[in-house]
Design a protein around this motif. Structure first.
Motif, PDB file in Angstrom:
ATOM      1  N   VAL A  98      40.715  23.011  68.342  1.00 14.66           N
ATOM      2  CA  VAL A  98      40.245  22.003  69.302  1.00 14.66           C
ATOM      3  C   VAL A  98      40.634  20.607  68.818  1.00 14.66           C
ATOM      4  O   VAL A  98      40.965  19.742  69.622  1.00 14.66           O
ATOM      5  N   PHE A  99      40.634  20.404  67.495  1.00 18.67           N
ATOM      6  CA  PHE A  99      40.947  19.088  66.923  1.00 18.67           C
ATOM      7  C   PHE A  99      42.116  19.183  65.953  1.00 18.67           C
ATOM      8  O   PHE A  99      42.261  20.162  65.221  1.00 18.67           O
ATOM      9  N   ASP A 100      42.922  18.128  65.959  1.00 20.85           N
ATOM     10  CA  ASP A 100      44.013  17.985  64.998  1.00 20.85           C
ATOM     11  C   ASP A 100      43.469  17.186  63.821  1.00 20.85           C
ATOM     12  O   ASP A 100      43.276  15.969  63.904  1.00 20.85           O
ATOM     13  N   ARG A 101      43.199  17.876  62.722  1.00 16.50           N
ATOM     14  CA  ARG A 101      42.589  17.231  61.561  1.00 16.50           C
ATOM     15  C   ARG A 101      43.611  16.518  60.686  1.00 16.50           C
ATOM     16  O   ARG A 101      43.215  15.845  59.716  1.00 16.50           O
ATOM     17  N   SER A 102      44.888  16.653  60.986  1.00 17.20           N
ATOM     18  CA  SER A 102      45.916  15.989  60.169  1.00 17.20           C
ATOM     19  C   SER A 102      45.984  14.497  60.469  1.00 17.20           C
ATOM     20  O   SER A 102      46.638  13.734  59.752  1.00 17.20           O
ATOM     21  N   LYS A 103      45.326  14.078  61.549  1.00 15.02           N
ATOM     22  CA  LYS A 103      45.345  12.664  61.942  1.00 15.02           C
ATOM     23  C   LYS A 103      43.977  12.049  61.674  1.00 15.02           C
ATOM     24  O   LYS A 103      42.953  12.706  61.765  1.00 15.02           O
ATOM     25  N   GLN A 104      44.001  10.776  61.335  1.00 12.63           N
ATOM     26  CA  GLN A 104      42.761  10.034  61.110  1.00 12.63           C
ATOM     27  C   GLN A 104      42.748   8.793  61.993  1.00 12.63           C
ATOM     28  O   GLN A 104      43.640   7.965  61.893  1.00 12.63           O
ATOM     29  N   PRO A 105      41.746   8.666  62.867  1.00 13.41           N
ATOM     30  CA  PRO A 105      40.665   9.620  63.069  1.00 13.41           C
ATOM     31  C   PRO A 105      41.154  10.904  63.730  1.00 13.41           C
ATOM     32  O   PRO A 105      42.235  10.922  64.320  1.00 13.41           O
ATOM     33  N   VAL A 106      40.365  11.961  63.649  1.00 13.79           N
ATOM     34  CA  VAL A 106      40.747  13.238  64.249  1.00 13.79           C
ATOM     35  C   VAL A 106      40.898  13.056  65.755  1.00 13.79           C
ATOM     36  O   VAL A 106      40.198  12.246  66.375  1.00 13.79           O
TER      37      VAL A 106
ATOM     38  N   ALA B  20      30.125  15.684  70.112  1.00 13.59           N
ATOM     39  CA  ALA B  20      29.823  14.597  69.179  1.00 13.59           C
ATOM     40  C   ALA B  20      31.064  14.193  68.389  1.00 13.59           C
ATOM     41  O   ALA B  20      31.345  13.002  68.208  1.00 13.59           O
ATOM     42  N   LEU B  21      31.833  15.179  67.912  1.00 15.83           N
ATOM     43  CA  LEU B  21      33.034  14.860  67.146  1.00 15.83           C
ATOM     44  C   LEU B  21      34.073  14.186  68.034  1.00 15.83           C
ATOM     45  O   LEU B  21      34.766  13.261  67.600  1.00 15.83           O
ATOM     46  N   ASP B  22      34.170  14.599  69.278  1.00 14.64           N
ATOM     47  CA  ASP B  22      35.100  13.955  70.200  1.00 14.64           C
ATOM     48  C   ASP B  22      34.674  12.517  70.480  1.00 14.64           C
ATOM     49  O   ASP B  22      35.512  11.625  70.617  1.00 14.64           O
ATOM     50  N   THR B  23      33.376  12.283  70.542  1.00 12.57           N
ATOM     51  CA  THR B  23      32.866  10.941  70.832  1.00 12.57           C
ATOM     52  C   THR B  23      33.105   9.990  69.675  1.00 12.57           C
ATOM     53  O   THR B  23      33.559   8.857  69.864  1.00 12.57           O
ATOM     54  N   TYR B  24      32.813  10.441  68.470  1.00 14.03           N
ATOM     55  CA  TYR B  24      32.862   9.541  67.313  1.00 14.03           C
ATOM     56  C   TYR B  24      34.147   9.659  66.500  1.00 14.03           C
ATOM     57  O   TYR B  24      34.445   8.769  65.690  1.00 14.03           O
ATOM     58  N   ARG B  25      34.878  10.764  66.692  1.00 23.67           N
ATOM     59  CA  ARG B  25      36.162  10.994  66.000  1.00 23.67           C
ATOM     60  C   ARG B  25      36.051  10.865  64.483  1.00 23.67           C
ATOM     61  O   ARG B  25      36.989  10.449  63.802  1.00 23.67           O
ATOM     62  N   HIS B  26      34.890  11.222  63.950  1.00 22.41           N
ATOM     63  CA  HIS B  26      34.646  11.151  62.515  1.00 22.41           C
ATOM     64  C   HIS B  26      33.556  12.167  62.188  1.00 22.41           C
ATOM     65  O   HIS B  26      32.473  12.148  62.783  1.00 22.41           O
ATOM     66  N   PHE B  27      33.847  13.065  61.255  1.00 22.48           N
ATOM     67  CA  PHE B  27      32.921  14.160  60.976  1.00 22.48           C
ATOM     68  C   PHE B  27      31.565  13.661  60.488  1.00 22.48           C
ATOM     69  O   PHE B  27      30.514  14.157  60.930  1.00 22.48           O
TER      70      PHE B  27
END
Length: 309
Positions: free
Chosen positions: A47-55, A11-18
């Motif tokens: 699994v995700f790079d949270r320093s970028k927006q969107p992740v 889901a996070l990969d699909t929407y790229r927003h928590f």
């Protein structure tokens, strides 16, 4: 590692927003974030790079996510197998269709399909081919109706019919006096095109086989062929339209439609799914219903000079 955690990853990969991913999973954002963090700690990687927006996924995360999608799809397939064993046709069908097919194809089958399968909820969205493919890969669509072939080995294509191209011309244009047209005739002045990004525009360009002379690109983002025809009615010029668009035309407009000389150029229209697609029973029912309501001349037509995408 749990199936729920993998679903949160997907889901996070699909929407790229928590927040959006949490809403899709029907949990709070802290719950989703905590479970993903717990899985990352267990695996010993990010699994995700949270320093970028969107992740965005890390390099290793991309590999894990590809496998996670397969596992989640396989798990979701189990209830579908049960429905198929009971011959049940029910549930939600998410369908994407390109704009140059939607207004001409949907009216043929959608009412009958929903009447025959009242337990099915159908969600239809008009999008460009590239957007439909992206949603199929992300699990946001179950099936697409597009023009094929597509250069993507991750998709399955089920051809439905081959639809001829037709020319729609102003009475003042020289092509109006032609009984049949050829690809060379498309080099005449006055050709109107859809905006870039529409596969129908690309097919016209490929049919010409060389840079167009005198083309008048129209930046119309909805991809409305009807708008192009109305412009031609009021001004001058010509455009290409699909055969299905001619079937309900008034007599005065139908006189402006010119077929191509043989072999006629056609486009292959197909149902497209992800290779690990779910809802096989639903999609099979959709395919049967479309074919049952298509004009006989299309379902009998063999593949001719198919214009490449």
């Amino acid at each position: 590692m749990t199936l729920t955690q993998l679903e949160y990853l997907v889901a996070l990969d699909t929407y790229r927003h928590f927040a959006t991913a949490a809403e899709h999973c029907h949990v709070t954002q802290p719950t989703l974030s905590m479970q993903i963090q717990k899985l990352e700690d267990e695996l010993g990687i990010l699994v995700f790079d949270r320093s970028k927006q969107p992740v965005v996924p890390t390099e290793t995360g991309q590999v894990i996510l590809a496998q996670a999608r397969e596992v989640v799809q396989a798990a979701r397939r189990i209830p579908e197998l049960v429905k198929e064993s009971k011959s049940e046709i029910s549930g939600e069908l998410r369908l994407g269709i390109i704009p140059t097919l939607a207004p001409y194809l949907l009216p043929y089958f959608i009412r009958s399909f929903m009447s025959k399968y009242p337990a099915v909820t159908v969600h239809v969205q008009e999008l460009l081919t590239e957007q439909i493919v992206d949603k199929l890969k992300n699990g946001l669509f179950d099936v697409g109706i597009v023009v094929t072939p597509l250069p993507d080995s991750g998709l399955r294509e089920f051809p439905l019919f081959y639809e001829p191209f037709m020319v729609y011309t102003s009475p003042e244009h020289p092509l109006y006096r032609s009984d049949r047209v050829t690809a060379d005739d498309l080099m005449a002045d006055g050709l109107w095109l859809l905006s870039e990004g529409h596969c129908f525009r690309n097919q016209v360009m490929n049919l010409c086989g060389q840079p167009l002379r005198g083309a008048q690109p129209l930046r119309y983002e909805t991809g409305s062929l009807e708008t192009l025809m109305k412009i031609i009615d009021k001004q001058d010029g010509f455009t290409l339209i699909p055969y299905l668009a001619t079937l309900d035309m008034a007599a005065d407009r139908l006189a402006r439609v010119k077929p191509f000389a043989d072999p006629q150029p056609v486009r292959e229209v197909s149902l497209v799914t992800h290779r690990s697609y779910l809802k096989k029973g639903l999609i099979d029912a959709l395919q049967r219903e479309i074919l049952a309501h298509m004009p006989a001349e299309l379902t009998r037509r063999e593949k001719g000079a198919v214009v490449a995408l």
